[in-house]
Design a protein around this motif. Structure first.
Motif, PDB file in Angstrom:
ATOM      1  N   GLU A 149      -5.165  -6.251  -4.750  1.00  0.00           N
ATOM      2  CA  GLU A 149      -4.220  -7.461  -4.482  1.00  0.00           C
ATOM      3  C   GLU A 149      -3.374  -7.770  -5.590  1.00  0.00           C
ATOM      4  O   GLU A 149      -2.296  -8.499  -5.366  1.00  0.00           O
ATOM      5  N   GLU A 150      -3.747  -7.408  -6.876  1.00  0.00           N
ATOM      6  CA  GLU A 150      -2.949  -7.792  -8.139  1.00  0.00           C
ATOM      7  C   GLU A 150      -1.609  -7.119  -8.054  1.00  0.00           C
ATOM      8  O   GLU A 150      -0.599  -7.730  -8.407  1.00  0.00           O
ATOM      9  N   GLN A 151      -1.684  -5.846  -7.132  1.00  0.00           N
ATOM     10  CA  GLN A 151      -0.284  -5.227  -7.146  1.00  0.00           C
ATOM     11  C   GLN A 151       0.682  -5.786  -6.269  1.00  0.00           C
ATOM     12  O   GLN A 151       1.819  -5.836  -6.548  1.00  0.00           O
ATOM     13  N   SER A 152       0.272  -6.008  -5.023  1.00  0.00           N
ATOM     14  CA  SER A 152       1.162  -6.828  -4.224  1.00  0.00           C
ATOM     15  C   SER A 152       1.509  -8.140  -4.528  1.00  0.00           C
ATOM     16  O   SER A 152       2.496  -8.627  -4.335  1.00  0.00           O
ATOM     17  N   SER A 153       0.338  -8.986  -5.287  1.00  0.00           N
ATOM     18  CA  SER A 153       0.961 -10.239  -5.999  1.00  0.00           C
ATOM     19  C   SER A 153       1.943  -9.982  -7.187  1.00  0.00           C
ATOM     20  O   SER A 153       2.842 -10.896  -7.265  1.00  0.00           O
ATOM     21  N   TYR A 154       1.894  -8.885  -7.939  1.00  0.00           N
ATOM     22  CA  TYR A 154       2.973  -8.516  -8.767  1.00  0.00           C
ATOM     23  C   TYR A 154       4.294  -8.743  -8.202  1.00  0.00           C
ATOM     24  O   TYR A 154       5.298  -9.251  -8.552  1.00  0.00           O
ATOM     25  N   LEU A 155       4.400  -7.760  -6.885  1.00  0.00           N
ATOM     26  CA  LEU A 155       5.630  -7.820  -6.256  1.00  0.00           C
ATOM     27  C   LEU A 155       6.285  -9.166  -5.928  1.00  0.00           C
ATOM     28  O   LEU A 155       7.311  -9.379  -5.852  1.00  0.00           O
ATOM     29  N   LEU A 311      -1.419   0.001  -3.832  1.00  0.00           N
ATOM     30  CA  LEU A 311       0.093   0.107  -3.576  1.00  0.00           C
ATOM     31  C   LEU A 311       0.524   1.641  -3.099  1.00  0.00           C
ATOM     32  O   LEU A 311       1.258   1.875  -2.186  1.00  0.00           O
ATOM     33  N   ALA A 312       0.157   2.626  -3.899  1.00  0.00           N
ATOM     34  CA  ALA A 312       0.486   3.766  -3.625  1.00  0.00           C
ATOM     35  C   ALA A 312       0.090   4.521  -2.198  1.00  0.00           C
ATOM     36  O   ALA A 312       0.924   5.450  -1.957  1.00  0.00           O
ATOM     37  N   LYS A 313      -1.042   3.808  -1.580  1.00  0.00           N
ATOM     38  CA  LYS A 313      -1.622   4.246  -0.226  1.00  0.00           C
ATOM     39  C   LYS A 313      -0.942   3.346   0.814  1.00  0.00           C
ATOM     40  O   LYS A 313      -1.243   3.508   1.738  1.00  0.00           O
ATOM     41  N   ASP A 314      -0.076   2.364   0.428  1.00  0.00           N
ATOM     42  CA  ASP A 314       0.464   1.284   1.448  1.00  0.00           C
ATOM     43  C   ASP A 314      -0.891   0.592   1.705  1.00  0.00           C
ATOM     44  O   ASP A 314      -0.699  -0.359   2.911  1.00  0.00           O
ATOM     45  N   ILE A 339       4.700   0.697 -10.770  1.00  0.00           N
ATOM     46  CA  ILE A 339       3.262   0.202 -10.624  1.00  0.00           C
ATOM     47  C   ILE A 339       2.535   1.692 -10.158  1.00  0.00           C
ATOM     48  O   ILE A 339       1.493   2.164 -10.676  1.00  0.00           O
ATOM     49  N   VAL A 340       3.249   2.454  -9.261  1.00  0.00           N
ATOM     50  CA  VAL A 340       2.536   3.569  -8.641  1.00  0.00           C
ATOM     51  C   VAL A 340       2.374   4.784  -9.702  1.00  0.00           C
ATOM     52  O   VAL A 340       1.420   5.433  -9.697  1.00  0.00           O
ATOM     53  N   SER A 341       3.487   4.813 -10.399  1.00  0.00           N
ATOM     54  CA  SER A 341       3.500   5.999 -11.571  1.00  0.00           C
ATOM     55  C   SER A 341       2.663   5.629 -12.650  1.00  0.00           C
ATOM     56  O   SER A 341       1.970   6.303 -13.685  1.00  0.00           O
ATOM     57  N   GLY A 342       2.175   4.252 -12.969  1.00  0.00           N
ATOM     58  CA  GLY A 342       1.227   3.818 -13.870  1.00  0.00           C
ATOM     59  C   GLY A 342       2.079   3.253 -15.140  1.00  0.00           C
ATOM     60  O   GLY A 342       1.582   2.801 -16.280  1.00  0.00           O
TER      61      GLY A 342
END
Length: 351
Positions: A149-155, A311-314, A339-342
């Motif tokens: 959830e933190e990844q979509s929240s970053y966006l 995020l990488a896997k949608d 984010i996906v690349s690290g």
């Protein structure tokens, strides 16, 4: 039992069906719904929703969308039960055991609150496959489904930072618990790394011991109104159906934006009159995970172990309905790529 970390392609396709979260619930009314004709040859799927259940326009509705797709694709028989705000641990365990006793398999617990009860039920019913959303249960017959959830929240934070006119944005959390802290942490980081001059104000509706913060739209509306009165013009809510109240408040102020959560809230019929104020939604594709869990049992190879939808896997992402973030697509795509690349490591705690 097999352990799988790759999201099935068929499940990914169902992401578009996320019609409406944990981040959690809406009403306190219990429900008991069975759909599909009774047929002993059919796969029987039991679902125990978190507070709010089907119709919360958020977390539970995302799970329901995955269930609906599985029903349409596989003709499964479905029984749905919903938690009440007054539930005890015994109530949750009994709900799961009632489903397992009746031959439902898989049995899916939607929400972290079912962790302890699924642990107990899985031990009593070793031949039944259980799944839990938003928590990890260490048992051979449990599919533990978690999200970044933190990844979509970053966006969402990037979008808020690029859309605010007053350099003031807000975060409303339903309940002050580690799960919702992840949403706040990602959002704050996304804002700060886009424009460090922006002030982020946070408000939690209830402490961790009180889960009613996920099912109180009036409280969400009051919190959002307070932020709007203080000049905040973009508000992100991770508060289950309480967030619906926040969206309503934002819609009442010209030029302000709401950011939805868990499902594409711009597309929710129950929020249609506010959709022009919903900038985007931080998607948490619970529908994909629920569909994958059902399909795996139907295919005779039940998913077990821990599966992270990232995020990488949608598994998470941002909605684009309404076209309100089309003008910042390049910045959002760049952030997603990093984010996906690290290159960007998104935090899961605020401190």
């Amino acid at each position: 039992m097999r352990r799988v970390t790759k999201i099935a392609a068929a499940g990914i396709a169902s992401a578009a069906l996320a019609l409406t979260a944990t981040a959690c619930g809406s009403s306190s009314k219990d429900s008991d719904t069975t759909s599909g004709s009774s047929d002993s040859s059919k796969l029987k799927v039991g679902v125990a929703y978190d507070v709010g259940g089907r119709g919360d326009h958020s977390f539970n509705d995302s799970a329901a969308a995955g269930l609906d797709k599985a029903k349409a694709d596989f003709g499964v028989e479905v029984k749905e039960l919903t938690a009440k705000t007054s539930d005890t641990e015994a109530d949750r365990e009994q709900r799961l055991e009632d489903l397992a006793d009746a031959g439902y398999n898989p049995v899916i617990g939607v929400g972290f609150a079912y962790a302890e009860s699924i642990t107990a039920a899985a031990k009593k019913y070793p031949k039944t496959t259980f799944a839990i959303v938003d928590s990890v249960v260490d048992a051979k017959n449990v599919d533990s489904i978690v999200f970044t959830e933190e990844q979509s929240s970053y966006l969402a934070g990037v979008a808020a930072a690029l859309k605010t006119k007053d350099n003031k944005v807000g975060f409303i959390g339903g309940v002050d618990i580690p799960l919702i802290n992840k949403f706040e942490a990602g959002f704050r980081q996304g804002v700060a790394e886009t424009n460090p001059k922006i002030k982020v104000t946070t408000q939690y509706l209830t402490p961790g011991s009180d889960l009613s913060g996920f099912s109180d739209p009036a409280k969400g509306k009051a919190a959002a109104q307070g932020m709007l009165d203080n000049g905040i013009d973009v508000i992100y809510s991770a508060a289950g159906s309480s967030g619906n109240g926040a969206i309503e408040a934002v819609a009442g102020k010209s030029g302000a934006w709401a950011i939805g959560v868990d499902s594409d809230q711009h597309e929710q019929p129950g929020l249609a009159k506010y959709k022009d104020s919903i900038l985007t939604s931080a998607l948490k594709n619970v529908n994909v995970a629920v569909y994958d869990a059902v399909k795996s049992v139907k295919d005779g190879a039940p998913l077990t172990g821990t599966h992270a939808y990232d995020l990488a896997k949608d598994g998470v992402g941002l909605s684009t309905s309404g076209g309100f973030i089309d003008d910042i697509k390049s910045q959002l795509d760049e952030a997603k790529s990093k984010i996906v690349s690290g290159d960007i490591k998104v935090k899961t705690t605020v401190k």
